[in-house]
Design an enzyme around this catalytic site. Structure first.
Site, mmCIF file in Angstrom:
data_model
loop_
_atom_site.group_PDB
_atom_site.id
_atom_site.type_symbol
_atom_site.label_atom_id
_atom_site.label_comp_id
_atom_site.label_asym_id
_atom_site.label_seq_id
_atom_site.Cartn_x
_atom_site.Cartn_y
_atom_site.Cartn_z
ATOM 1 N N TYR A 162 -12.965 30.863 11.671
ATOM 2 C CA TYR A 162 -13.306 29.779 12.598
ATOM 3 C C TYR A 162 -13.776 30.350 13.943
ATOM 4 O O TYR A 162 -14.578 29.737 14.637
ATOM 5 C CB TYR A 162 -12.112 28.838 12.775
ATOM 6 C CG TYR A 162 -12.509 27.460 13.249
ATOM 7 C CD1 TYR A 162 -13.433 26.701 12.530
ATOM 8 C CD2 TYR A 162 -11.968 26.907 14.399
ATOM 9 C CE1 TYR A 162 -13.795 25.435 12.950
ATOM 10 C CE2 TYR A 162 -12.325 25.643 14.826
ATOM 11 C CZ TYR A 162 -13.242 24.908 14.104
ATOM 12 O OH TYR A 162 -13.613 23.667 14.524
ATOM 13 N N LYS A 169 -13.029 24.373 20.618
ATOM 14 C CA LYS A 169 -12.234 23.186 20.299
ATOM 15 C C LYS A 169 -10.947 23.146 21.130
ATOM 16 O O LYS A 169 -10.462 22.060 21.479
ATOM 17 C CB LYS A 169 -11.902 23.153 18.811
ATOM 18 C CG LYS A 169 -13.109 22.946 17.906
ATOM 19 C CD LYS A 169 -13.775 21.598 18.107
ATOM 20 C CE LYS A 169 -14.821 21.338 17.039
ATOM 21 N NZ LYS A 169 -15.530 20.046 17.230
#
Length: 261
Positions: A162, A169
């Site tokens: 990720y 995020k």
């Protein structure tokens, strides 16, 4: 796909902007379907000329009253969308921000090695654009409203592959809390929705994503993957007056996957 049925038009008279539909597998499309099923009127954007043929039939399916291009990296396009909403509607009740982007080399590399330009583009699209949308929506939400963005568990914990998106995020989730505190006195609520892994076009850029899907399905307490309609239903509920005292939260829609080590 046909629209889900609803016994009551609980959002009738409400108007909202949906940003992030790329095709009928998009989370934003699940949100559009859910809001329209409850009677809301929609404004829908598409990324550019290549995306328009894929998004326009979906916009027509939910009777979108406003349909405009929006590339948040193009100066003036976001302002043009909100100007049109102000002109046609004069008010806004909700915004769905379901976009994120990172250059391929930045996303696939180590966070430690992120180039400045790639980092800034990642943050610009994935975080700052939500701040800017809130800024433009605020004067239109004179009777309150709800702002939604999409996040992921990788903001809280290190998720393999990720990478830099987890950093973006995490910033986005923090922004949600600060925005909720600032806008709450005006009756504007702000939420980050954190779905479990979904087979969307955006997710296809993450390395070994199929393995992540398999792990989520086998490990989540619900033993099932979340769908775009599950996410849409959650957002629609949070836009109701019944959820007026909920704000500033990260809402997990993942079958309980985030509680499992």
């Amino acid at each position: 796909m046909t629209l889900p049925t609803a016994k009551a038009k609980l959002l009738e008279g409400k108007r909202g902007l949906i940003v992030g539909i790329a095709n009928d597998q998009s989370i934003a499309w699940g949100c559009a379907r859910a809001f329209r099923a409850l009677g809301a009127e929609l404004a829908i954007t598409y990324l550019g000329d290549k995306a328009k043929p894929h998004v326009e039939p979906l916009a027509q399916e939910v009777d979108a009253e406003i349909f405009l291009p929006l590339d948040v990296m193009q100066d003036g396009q976001m302002e043009a969308v909100f100007d049109r909403i102000a002109q046609d509607w004069g008010a806004l009740d909700f915004v769905i921000h379901s976009i994120a982007f990172s250059p391929r080399d930045t996303l696939h590399g180590r966070v430690t090695d992120a180039p400045r330009d790639g980092f800034l583009k990642t943050m610009d699209v994935s975080c700052w654009s939500f701040l800017r949308m809130a800024h433009l929506a605020e004067p239109l939400m004179t009777k309150g409203g709800t702002l939604f963005t999409m996040t992921y568990y990788g903001a809280q914990m290190v998720v393999e592959n990720y990478n830099i998106m987890g950093v973006a995020k995490a910033a986005l989730e923090s922004a949600v809390r600060y925005m909720a505190a600032e806008l709450g006195p005006k009756g504007i609520r702000v939420h980050a929705i954190s779905p479990g892994p979904l087979a969307t076009r955006a997710a296809s850029g993450i390395a070994e994503f199929d393995a992540l899907l398999d792990k989520a399905k086998s490990d989540a307490p619900a033993r099932a993957l979340v769908t775009i309609d599950d996410v849409g239903a959650t957002c629609a509920f949070l836009a109701l007056d019944a959820a007026r005292h909920m704000t500033g939260q990260v809402i997990y829609v993942d079958g309980g996957y985030h509680i499992i080590d």
